[in-house]
Design an enzyme around this catalytic site. Structure first.
Site, mmCIF file in Angstrom:
data_model
loop_
_atom_site.group_PDB
_atom_site.id
_atom_site.type_symbol
_atom_site.label_atom_id
_atom_site.label_comp_id
_atom_site.label_asym_id
_atom_site.label_seq_id
_atom_site.Cartn_x
_atom_site.Cartn_y
_atom_site.Cartn_z
ATOM 1 C CE LYS A 19 -14.192 70.609 64.233
ATOM 2 N NZ LYS A 19 -13.704 70.118 65.520
ATOM 3 N NE ARG A 94 -9.095 66.528 63.229
ATOM 4 C CZ ARG A 94 -10.070 66.334 62.811
ATOM 5 N NH1 ARG A 94 -10.934 66.610 62.234
ATOM 6 N NH2 ARG A 94 -10.676 65.238 63.675
ATOM 7 N NE ARG A 133 -20.197 63.546 69.346
ATOM 8 C CZ ARG A 133 -19.362 64.317 68.615
ATOM 9 N NH1 ARG A 133 -19.402 65.682 68.328
ATOM 10 N NH2 ARG A 133 -18.042 63.725 68.016
ATOM 11 N NE ARG A 170 -18.026 59.860 66.236
ATOM 12 C CZ ARG A 170 -17.962 61.216 65.783
ATOM 13 N NH1 ARG A 170 -18.811 62.000 65.290
ATOM 14 N NH2 ARG A 170 -16.569 61.734 65.885
ATOM 15 N NE ARG A 181 -12.313 62.781 68.922
ATOM 16 C CZ ARG A 181 -13.728 62.871 69.018
ATOM 17 N NH1 ARG A 181 -14.191 61.978 69.868
ATOM 18 N NH2 ARG A 181 -14.579 63.724 68.699
HETATM 19 P P1 ADP Z 1 -13.918 65.410 65.871
HETATM 20 O O1 ADP Z 1 -13.648 66.782 65.201
HETATM 21 O O2 ADP Z 1 -14.955 65.409 66.833
HETATM 22 O O3 ADP Z 1 -12.525 64.652 66.294
HETATM 23 P P2 ADP Z 1 -14.278 64.051 63.135
HETATM 24 O O4 ADP Z 1 -15.453 63.391 62.763
HETATM 25 O O5 ADP Z 1 -13.664 65.494 62.408
HETATM 26 O O6 ADP Z 1 -14.368 64.394 64.731
HETATM 27 O O7 ADP Z 1 -13.035 63.100 63.118
HETATM 28 C C1 ADP Z 1 -13.107 61.973 63.602
HETATM 29 C C2 ADP Z 1 -11.643 61.190 63.145
HETATM 30 O O8 ADP Z 1 -11.402 61.083 61.916
HETATM 31 C C3 ADP Z 1 -10.356 61.864 63.799
HETATM 32 O O9 ADP Z 1 -10.079 61.560 65.126
HETATM 33 C C4 ADP Z 1 -9.284 61.330 62.871
HETATM 34 O O10 ADP Z 1 -8.818 60.194 63.095
HETATM 35 C C5 ADP Z 1 -10.062 61.437 61.374
HETATM 36 N N1 ADP Z 1 -10.087 62.553 60.661
HETATM 37 C C6 ADP Z 1 -10.982 63.528 60.423
HETATM 38 N N2 ADP Z 1 -10.697 64.320 59.513
HETATM 39 C C7 ADP Z 1 -9.230 64.045 59.434
HETATM 40 C C8 ADP Z 1 -8.242 65.165 58.816
HETATM 41 N N3 ADP Z 1 -8.614 66.168 58.308
HETATM 42 N N4 ADP Z 1 -7.136 64.722 58.908
HETATM 43 C C9 ADP Z 1 -6.862 63.491 59.596
HETATM 44 N N5 ADP Z 1 -7.850 62.641 60.085
HETATM 45 C C10 ADP Z 1 -9.024 62.929 60.160
#
Ligand code: ADP
Ligand code: ZN
Length: 230
Positions: A19, A94, A133, A170, A181
């Site tokens: 993404k 999400r 990554r 990370r 996740r």
């Molecule tokens: P990925 O999509 O690869 O899991 P992100 O960078 O989008 O990585 O998100 C990392 C973390 O940030 C998630 O595991 C969550 O804890 C938090 N997070 C990000 N966006 C949201 C959201 N819209 N709602 C709740 N938690 C979020």
């Protein structure tokens, strides 16, 4: 490309679907800001702000941050003047509650050009990509030891092509956290995906190669939107 009316794009897909990469390409092509809730939350943690303190524990476990924190963050972000002609959301919404909230804000209701893209990849592929990554803590560039390998190494550690900083894994890209996740994704995404399907705004992208995904996305936008070429 400029817009008649706002262009709002949402990128959905499991962690590792690419993404962030697509977001950068789309941002450049359509001149709309890339809003990544993950980046905003990581930034808040780095700055040790109230938002960061509240989000920290959830993020380290790979759990979702509570919806109300995310709602506040999004509402504030779309008020920024750079969102005037649209926005690209990555990592938000999400779950179903977040999707409903998004569809209810005035900012989104006014848009005639609203697209949701779901980039689908398997769990095995997601694990393979995420565990390879590497991340630059300084300029936030992302690398991948499979297909986007950094050019330089020092003492066995890869360096950022962009700024020379030592790359890191990370915390949430450690294998156990990745598995969590993915579990969280599968639990929370299904209802949201059905919700967008019923609104007839969902486009499922089954290609997984970067260039093909981008080509599919831009074709759909250009076929279905009221965008005008400069
Ligand atoms: P990925 O999509 O690869 O899991 P992100 O960078 O989008 O990585 O998100 C990392 C973390 O940030 C998630 O595991 C969550 O804890 C938090 N997070 C990000 N966006 C949201 C959201 N819209 N709602 C709740 N938690 C979020
Ligand atoms: Zn860097």
């Amino acid at each position: 490309m400029t817009c008649k009316g706002k262009l709002i794009i949402i990128l959905l897909g499991p962690p590792g679907a690419g993404k962030g990469t697509q977001a950068k390409l789309i941002e450049n092509k359509y001149n709309i800001p890339h809003i990544s809730t993950g980046d905003i939350l990581r930034d808040a943690i780095d700055k040790n702000s109230t938002l960061g303190k509240n989000a920290n524990d959830y993020m380290h476990k790979g759990e979702l941050v509570p919806d109300d924190l995310v709602f506040d963050l999004i509402k504030e972000r779309v008020e920024n003047p750079d969102c005037k002609y649209g926005a690209l959301f990555d990592g938000f919404p999400r779950n179903l509650a977040q999707a409903k909230m998004l569809m209810n804000i005035q900012y989104v209701k006014q848009s005639k050009n609203f697209f949701v893209f779901l980039i689908n990849i398997s769990d095995d592929e997601a694990i393979r990509r995420l565990s390879n990554r590497r991340y630059c803590p300084k300029c936030k560039s992302i690398y991948n030891l499979i297909h986007k390998i950094p050019e330089r190494k020092k003492n066995g550690i890869y360096l950022c092509d962009n700024c020379g900083t030592e790359l890191i894994i990370r915390d949430d890209d450690k294998v156990e956290t990745i598995k969590n996740r993915l579990k969280v994704y599968h639990e929370s995404a299904e209802h949201m995906i059905n919700f967008f399907k019923e609104l007839s705004v969902l486009h499922i992208i089954t290609n997984s190669i970067e260039q093909d995904v981008f080509r599919d996305i831009t074709r759909i936008i250009e076929a279905e939107s009221t965008l005008e070429k400069d």
